[in-house]
Scaffold this motif. Sequence first.
Motif, PDB file in Angstrom:
ATOM      1  N   ILE A  19     -13.462 -45.409 -11.432  1.00 55.20           N
ATOM      2  CA  ILE A  19     -12.024 -45.409 -10.888  1.00 55.20           C
ATOM      3  C   ILE A  19     -12.185 -43.797 -10.273  1.00 55.20           C
ATOM      4  O   ILE A  19     -11.500 -43.779  -9.016  1.00 55.20           O
ATOM      5  CB  ILE A  19     -11.089 -45.465 -12.044  1.00 55.20           C
ATOM      6  CG1 ILE A  19     -11.148 -47.059 -12.618  1.00 55.20           C
ATOM      7  CG2 ILE A  19      -9.644 -45.094 -11.399  1.00 55.20           C
ATOM      8  CD1 ILE A  19     -10.216 -47.053 -13.807  1.00 55.20           C
ATOM      9  N   GLU A  20     -12.488 -42.988 -10.779  1.00 55.77           N
ATOM     10  CA  GLU A  20     -12.280 -41.594 -10.501  1.00 55.77           C
ATOM     11  C   GLU A  20     -13.378 -40.877  -9.556  1.00 55.77           C
ATOM     12  O   GLU A  20     -13.050 -39.908  -8.729  1.00 55.77           O
ATOM     13  CB  GLU A  20     -12.265 -40.719 -11.422  1.00 55.77           C
ATOM     14  CG  GLU A  20     -10.790 -40.881 -12.529  1.00 55.77           C
ATOM     15  CD  GLU A  20      -9.706 -40.558 -11.870  1.00 55.77           C
ATOM     16  OE1 GLU A  20      -9.600 -39.696 -10.598  1.00 55.77           O
ATOM     17  OE2 GLU A  20      -8.559 -41.379 -11.759  1.00 55.77           O
ATOM     18  N   ASN A  21     -14.517 -41.788  -9.431  1.00 54.94           N
ATOM     19  CA  ASN A  21     -15.590 -41.105  -8.898  1.00 54.94           C
ATOM     20  C   ASN A  21     -15.362 -40.759  -7.284  1.00 54.94           C
ATOM     21  O   ASN A  21     -15.759 -39.978  -6.675  1.00 54.94           O
ATOM     22  CB  ASN A  21     -16.931 -41.645  -8.999  1.00 54.94           C
ATOM     23  CG  ASN A  21     -17.998 -41.122  -8.153  1.00 54.94           C
ATOM     24  OD1 ASN A  21     -18.453 -41.935  -7.123  1.00 54.94           O
ATOM     25  ND2 ASN A  21     -18.548 -39.978  -8.531  1.00 54.94           N
ATOM     26  N   PRO A  41     -15.432 -36.805  -7.116  1.00 61.46           N
ATOM     27  CA  PRO A  41     -16.914 -36.906  -7.242  1.00 61.46           C
ATOM     28  C   PRO A  41     -17.598 -35.721  -7.773  1.00 61.46           C
ATOM     29  O   PRO A  41     -18.452 -35.809  -8.512  1.00 61.46           O
ATOM     30  CB  PRO A  41     -17.455 -36.827  -5.398  1.00 61.46           C
ATOM     31  CG  PRO A  41     -16.160 -36.024  -4.909  1.00 61.46           C
ATOM     32  CD  PRO A  41     -14.991 -36.537  -5.560  1.00 61.46           C
ATOM     33  N   ALA A  42     -16.898 -34.344  -7.758  1.00 59.10           N
ATOM     34  CA  ALA A  42     -17.484 -33.354  -8.493  1.00 59.10           C
ATOM     35  C   ALA A  42     -17.141 -33.432 -10.168  1.00 59.10           C
ATOM     36  O   ALA A  42     -18.033 -33.084 -10.869  1.00 59.10           O
ATOM     37  CB  ALA A  42     -16.860 -32.107  -7.997  1.00 59.10           C
ATOM     38  N   ALA A  72     -18.900 -38.179 -17.236  1.00 55.99           N
ATOM     39  CA  ALA A  72     -17.678 -38.648 -17.679  1.00 55.99           C
ATOM     40  C   ALA A  72     -17.456 -39.098 -19.117  1.00 55.99           C
ATOM     41  O   ALA A  72     -16.208 -39.098 -19.692  1.00 55.99           O
ATOM     42  CB  ALA A  72     -17.418 -40.207 -17.121  1.00 55.99           C
ATOM     43  N   MET A  73     -18.539 -38.839 -20.005  1.00 59.09           N
ATOM     44  CA  MET A  73     -18.531 -38.989 -21.413  1.00 59.09           C
ATOM     45  C   MET A  73     -17.846 -37.886 -21.707  1.00 59.09           C
ATOM     46  O   MET A  73     -17.178 -37.966 -22.978  1.00 59.09           O
ATOM     47  CB  MET A  73     -19.858 -39.073 -21.883  1.00 59.09           C
ATOM     48  CG  MET A  73     -20.429 -40.796 -21.581  1.00 59.09           C
ATOM     49  SD  MET A  73     -22.057 -40.596 -22.458  1.00 59.09           S
ATOM     50  CE  MET A  73     -22.463 -42.305 -22.085  1.00 59.09           C
ATOM     51  N   TRP A  74     -17.745 -36.776 -21.450  1.00 59.72           N
ATOM     52  CA  TRP A  74     -17.156 -35.592 -21.844  1.00 59.72           C
ATOM     53  C   TRP A  74     -15.786 -35.803 -21.832  1.00 59.72           C
ATOM     54  O   TRP A  74     -15.022 -35.409 -22.746  1.00 59.72           O
ATOM     55  CB  TRP A  74     -17.632 -34.245 -21.072  1.00 59.72           C
ATOM     56  CG  TRP A  74     -16.842 -32.988 -21.470  1.00 59.72           C
ATOM     57  CD1 TRP A  74     -15.970 -32.207 -20.627  1.00 59.72           C
ATOM     58  CD2 TRP A  74     -16.974 -32.351 -22.791  1.00 59.72           C
ATOM     59  NE1 TRP A  74     -15.377 -31.450 -21.172  1.00 59.72           N
ATOM     60  CE2 TRP A  74     -15.861 -31.024 -22.523  1.00 59.72           C
ATOM     61  CE3 TRP A  74     -17.394 -32.701 -23.881  1.00 59.72           C
ATOM     62  CZ2 TRP A  74     -15.736 -30.329 -23.797  1.00 59.72           C
ATOM     63  CZ3 TRP A  74     -16.994 -31.758 -25.062  1.00 59.72           C
ATOM     64  CH2 TRP A  74     -16.124 -30.777 -24.551  1.00 59.72           C
ATOM     65  N   TRP A  75     -15.101 -36.270 -20.655  1.00 58.54           N
ATOM     66  CA  TRP A  75     -13.872 -36.666 -20.690  1.00 58.54           C
ATOM     67  C   TRP A  75     -13.423 -37.522 -21.833  1.00 58.54           C
ATOM     68  O   TRP A  75     -12.516 -37.539 -22.461  1.00 58.54           O
ATOM     69  CB  TRP A  75     -13.230 -37.007 -19.334  1.00 58.54           C
ATOM     70  CG  TRP A  75     -12.099 -37.832 -19.095  1.00 58.54           C
ATOM     71  CD1 TRP A  75     -10.912 -37.281 -19.092  1.00 58.54           C
ATOM     72  CD2 TRP A  75     -11.764 -39.098 -19.614  1.00 58.54           C
ATOM     73  NE1 TRP A  75      -9.598 -38.046 -19.057  1.00 58.54           N
ATOM     74  CE2 TRP A  75     -10.394 -39.058 -19.629  1.00 58.54           C
ATOM     75  CE3 TRP A  75     -12.360 -40.239 -19.924  1.00 58.54           C
ATOM     76  CZ2 TRP A  75      -9.623 -40.563 -19.567  1.00 58.54           C
ATOM     77  CZ3 TRP A  75     -11.708 -41.532 -20.069  1.00 58.54           C
ATOM     78  CH2 TRP A  75     -10.410 -41.601 -19.924  1.00 58.54           C
TER      79      TRP A  75
END
Length: 267
Positions: free
Chosen positions: A180-182, A186-187, A195-198
Amino acid sequence: MRERIRKRLFDILELNTPGDRLSAAFDYFIITLIILNVVAVALQTVRSIEDVHALLFRRFECFSILVFTAEYLLRLWVCTSAPRYRGAVFGRIRYALSFLGVVDLFAIAPFYIPVILPMDLRFLRVLRLMRVFRMFKLSRYVRSLNVFTAVLKAKTEELVITLFLVLILLMLSSSLMYIIENPVQPAAFSSIPNAMWWAVETLTTVGYGDIYPVTVLGKLLGAVISILGIGLFAIPAGILASGFTEEIRKKRAPVRQCPHCGREIDP
């Protein structure tokens, strides 16, 4: 005579028989020494305190090492009095490789390794922090910690299943958020591992705010993941609470014995 001394030392070091004042005094002494060692390790990280009391810390460390080394060697000597450690050689090896045996060894190893290897290996200084392992020696003397260990063993399967569910949700949420967000960020969401950190921040409801979704769909997914995280991380707490309740009930339940053989009957 030798066997009598070994048996008496075994009673003092291992059994902690109610009413044995010498055994109780030894336990209180070791517990106090362990706590003081953990406090000393923490205080030595304060530069101003370390500079003023460096000699005192050094002397206390040497005294503690003498006590813990003597205790470890005595335990190796008397452990053969226990049925599961029978055998002059293999019994002592089994004891040395047991959990408490390894903890006892780790409690003194950071002192001896730099002595055995007197080279300027700066990474060996990290071993000084391993002295905090002395805190785990408390599990030998504090029965409440033994209850915690019993609960973990009894609830291992449930906790593993919960961990598996957490990993599935972590992978699913980070993958969806990446998709969804990439295109928009992109950064920030450059890859699924990134994204796993989020996902970890959101599932644990910490929310540092360094990475966050900006799209409507991403925000909606973030809200759902947050709600699921609250419920999912409450499951291990419930499992442990029920385990403690069961263990305490077992401890308080009267011991039942078989009228024929005299063995204890599980409740």
